[in-house]
Enzyme design. Structure first.
Site, PDB file in Angstrom:
ATOM      1  N   GLU A  25       0.845  -1.196   0.000  1.00  0.00           N
ATOM      2  CA  GLU A  25       0.000   0.000   0.000  1.00  0.00           C
ATOM      3  C   GLU A  25       0.881   1.247   0.000  1.00  0.00           C
ATOM      4  OE1 GLU A  25      -2.789  -0.035   3.260  1.00  0.00           O
ATOM      5  OE2 GLU A  25      -3.822   1.766   2.545  1.00  0.00           O
ATOM      6  N   ASN A 172     -12.366  -1.304  -0.885  1.00  0.00           N
ATOM      7  CA  ASN A 172     -11.650  -1.928   0.235  1.00  0.00           C
ATOM      8  C   ASN A 172     -12.290  -1.489   1.545  1.00  0.00           C
ATOM      9  OD1 ASN A 172      -9.164  -3.009   1.784  1.00  0.00           O
ATOM     10  ND2 ASN A 172      -9.255  -0.855   2.416  1.00  0.00           N
ATOM     11  N   GLU A 173     -12.526  -2.413   2.408  1.00  0.00           N
ATOM     12  CA  GLU A 173     -13.077  -2.111   3.744  1.00  0.00           C
ATOM     13  C   GLU A 173     -14.167  -1.040   3.649  1.00  0.00           C
ATOM     14  OE1 GLU A 173     -10.063  -1.625   6.816  1.00  0.00           O
ATOM     15  OE2 GLU A 173      -9.423  -3.691   6.543  1.00  0.00           O
ATOM     16  N   TYR A 244      -6.571  -9.371  11.301  1.00  0.00           N
ATOM     17  CA  TYR A 244      -5.239  -9.121  11.843  1.00  0.00           C
ATOM     18  C   TYR A 244      -5.110  -9.748  13.227  1.00  0.00           C
ATOM     19  CZ  TYR A 244      -4.226  -5.712   8.176  1.00  0.00           C
ATOM     20  OH  TYR A 244      -3.967  -5.110   6.971  1.00  0.00           O
ATOM     21  N   GLU A 300      -5.937  -9.346   3.533  1.00  0.00           N
ATOM     22  CA  GLU A 300      -5.130  -8.678   4.564  1.00  0.00           C
ATOM     23  C   GLU A 300      -5.078  -9.581   5.789  1.00  0.00           C
ATOM     24  OE1 GLU A 300      -5.809  -4.509   5.397  1.00  0.00           O
ATOM     25  OE2 GLU A 300      -6.397  -4.135   3.307  1.00  0.00           O
ATOM     26  N   GLN A 349       2.168  -6.171   5.469  1.00  0.00           N
ATOM     27  CA  GLN A 349       2.342  -5.840   4.078  1.00  0.00           C
ATOM     28  C   GLN A 349       3.748  -6.234   3.648  1.00  0.00           C
ATOM     29  OE1 GLN A 349       1.135  -1.855   3.050  1.00  0.00           O
ATOM     30  NE2 GLN A 349      -0.828  -2.013   4.138  1.00  0.00           N
TER      31      GLN A 349
HETATM   32  O1  AHR Z   1      -2.899  -2.721   6.230  1.00  0.00           O
HETATM   33  C1  AHR Z   1      -3.194  -1.525   6.876  1.00  0.00           C
HETATM   34  C2  AHR Z   1      -4.668  -1.165   6.777  1.00  0.00           C
HETATM   35  O2  AHR Z   1      -5.431  -2.120   7.447  1.00  0.00           O
HETATM   36  C3  AHR Z   1      -5.270  -1.152   5.409  1.00  0.00           C
HETATM   37  O3  AHR Z   1      -5.045   0.046   4.742  1.00  0.00           O
HETATM   38  C4  AHR Z   1      -6.719  -1.338   5.680  1.00  0.00           C
HETATM   39  O4  AHR Z   1      -7.389  -1.975   4.630  1.00  0.00           O
HETATM   40  C5  AHR Z   1      -6.750  -2.132   6.974  1.00  0.00           C
HETATM   41  O5  AHR Z   1      -7.569  -1.559   7.907  1.00  0.00           O
END
Ligand code: AHR
Length: 498
Positions: A25, A172-173, A244, A300, A349
């Protein structure tokens, strides 16, 4: 002693190479500095891409790269990033650190990076703040061969041939940074936007990905599917999922380097939640798509800690230890095990951000423990998952955070070799394992191991502190493989069958 059962004759599904995909990103030092330094940099580069980083990424066979975000995607206007660089708009990256984004890395540069890596392309479009026309024109710019305003513009900008867009994300999101939408609203937006993601090359259609849920938001998955499947087929090839591993809460996530044994288990336990998420989102997907035509795209995943002290909080720079290696090993095993539904996964990432495989500082570069796990697991790419299970114990210091000490996945590659990847989650105890192969006999077996103290990590001063070594302690006889896996380790065994 733990038992590992493997039946190489029972194939459970194809492991898409894309299960080991990456995400980059416009965030912190991921793209700028980490990957792209520009042609004029004194850091060795090819067309602006750091040679050291590209070479390290080629070693792990990056199969696909997602770009430009993340949250950045829904603020990105692609026309700002084409044409002569001197004329490109400069602006503030409001989402990530408030730094100047000079748009010197745009569509042409992304495609060049993927060409150098030899990987597939995954472009994420802007639904949150972009128009249908803008998205539609981007696809035309990138992929249309004939005469058209956008294809002509691409040619004017020096690229005669269209590129291949393998995957396209429609937002995205969008439940959060991508527009704070409700799932029904996004579902309708998706139907509309995706209509204009045209397939100019019907022989290689673009794989369209709808924005899926955040972690355990099952309501989002259900409602997006309900909306898109109304009188239709869902209009999608894939549905994303983001999850995450955050050891504590979003305010105080925990340190990447300063953690104790309790936090070790807490982190691994929270990582294992991925299994539940795949199963439960998968069960909802099964209701709409029982034939599993739609891929679950976990675009992600990874650890998210507090940033390294003294670094820009908006840059999400964190160190990477043996704990991260275990997180990667667990997740990659899980993705393999669910390869009937999971068709792509992208670690967040690639460089210098969150659970990066590579860290850079000026001219220096280090491969993180996570890089080593990807290197060991690359053998699974394009292989067939085979039946396997493990019977072992549980470890942990707190009742709520006990974990199975061993996770595994096994695949058969095109050359007939068996690839077994295992993680020993125990912070202290080795585990003796007897592997039993059904209906097969082993001719030879060799192994590679990654192990170290919980907080072991690589620095620019000591880049080889954590590294793989040949694993000598494995023996094979007839249908048995015996070995002892050390604590805190990720192991790859490669077996030749008779
Ligand atoms: O990876 C960091 C961020 O995490 C991304 O920009 C977003 O899609 C997610 O919340």
């Amino acid at each position: 002693m733990a038992k590992l059962y493997i039946n190489p004759k029972v194939k459970k599904g194809h492991i898409n190479p894309e299960l080991q995909g990456h995400f980059s990103e416009h965030l912190g030092r991921c793209i700028y500095e980490g990957i792209y330094v520009g042609e004029d940099s004194d850091i060795p580069n090819v067309n602006g891409m750091r040679t050291d980083v590209v070479e390290a990424l080629k070693e792990i066979h990056v199969p696909v790269l997602r770009w430009p975000g993340g949250c950045f995607a829904d603020e990105y206007h692609w026309k700002d990033g084409i044409g002569p660089r001197a004329g490109r708009k400069k602006m503030i990256n409001t989402h990530w650190g408030g730094v100047v984004e000079d748009n010197s890395f745009g569509t042409h540069e992304f495609m060049e990076l993927c060409r150098q890596l030899g990987c597939k392309t995954y472009v994420n479009g802007n639904v949150g703040s972009g128009t249908v026309q803008e998205m539609s024109e981007w696809v035309e710019y990138m992929t249309f061969r004939g005469v058209s305003p956008m294809a002509d513009l691409r040619r004017e900008n020096g690229h005669e041939e269209p590129w291949r867009v393998d995957y396209f994300g429609v937002g995205n999101e969008n439940w959060g940074c991508g527009g704070n939408m409700r799932p029904e609203f996004y579902g309708d937006m998706y139907r509309r936007y995706q209509t204009y993601v045209r397939n100019y090359n019907p022989e290689r259609p673009i794989y369209k990905i709808a924005c899926g849920a955040n972690a355990s938001d099952y309501h989002w998955t259900d409602k997006v599917l309900e909306t898109t499947f109304d009188h239709g087929n869902g209009f999608m090839n894939g549905l994303s999922l983001h999850y995450y591993t955050v050891p504590h809460d979003w305010q105080h996530k925990g340190s990447a380097l300063e953690f104790d044994e309790k936090e070790w288990y807490r982190t691994l336990k929270l990582t294992l939640k991925m299994e539940e998420l795949i199963r439960r989102h998968g069960a909802i997907m099964d209701q709409y798509d029982p034939e599993k035509k739609i891929g679950m795209i976990i675009d992600e995943w990874g650890t998210w800690y507090d940033v390294e002290p003294g670094t820009n909080p908006g840059f999400l720079y964190q160190q990477n230890t043996m704990r991260d290696a275990l997180v990667a090993g667990i997740n990659l095993n899980l993705f393999n095990k669910h390869c009937d539904r999971v068709k792509m996964a992208n670690i967040a990432q690639m460089v210098n951000v969150l659970q990066a495989v590579i860290l850079t500082e000026g001219r220096k570069m280090v491969k993180t423990p996570t890089w080593h796990v990807f290197h060991m697991y690359r053998h699974h790419q394009d292989a067939e998952l085979v039946e396997s299970s493990v019977r072992a114990g549980e470890v942990g210091l707190e009742e709520a955070f006990r974990v199975p000490n061993i996770t595994e996945s096994v695949s058969l590659s095109g050359d007939g070799r068996l690839h077994i990847t295992l993680t020993n989650l125990s912070a202290r105890e080795p585990e003796e394992i007897e592997g039993i192969l059904a209906d097969s006999r082993v001719k030879a077996v060799r192994g590679t191991i990654l192990t170290g103290e919980m907080r072991a990590h690589n620095t620019f001063e000591a880049p080889e502190e954590v590294h793989t070594e040949e694993f000598a302690g494995v023996t094979a006889a007839e249908d048995r493989i015996s070995f002892t896996i050390p604590p805190r380790s990720v192991l790859h065994l490669e077996a030749e069958l008779m």
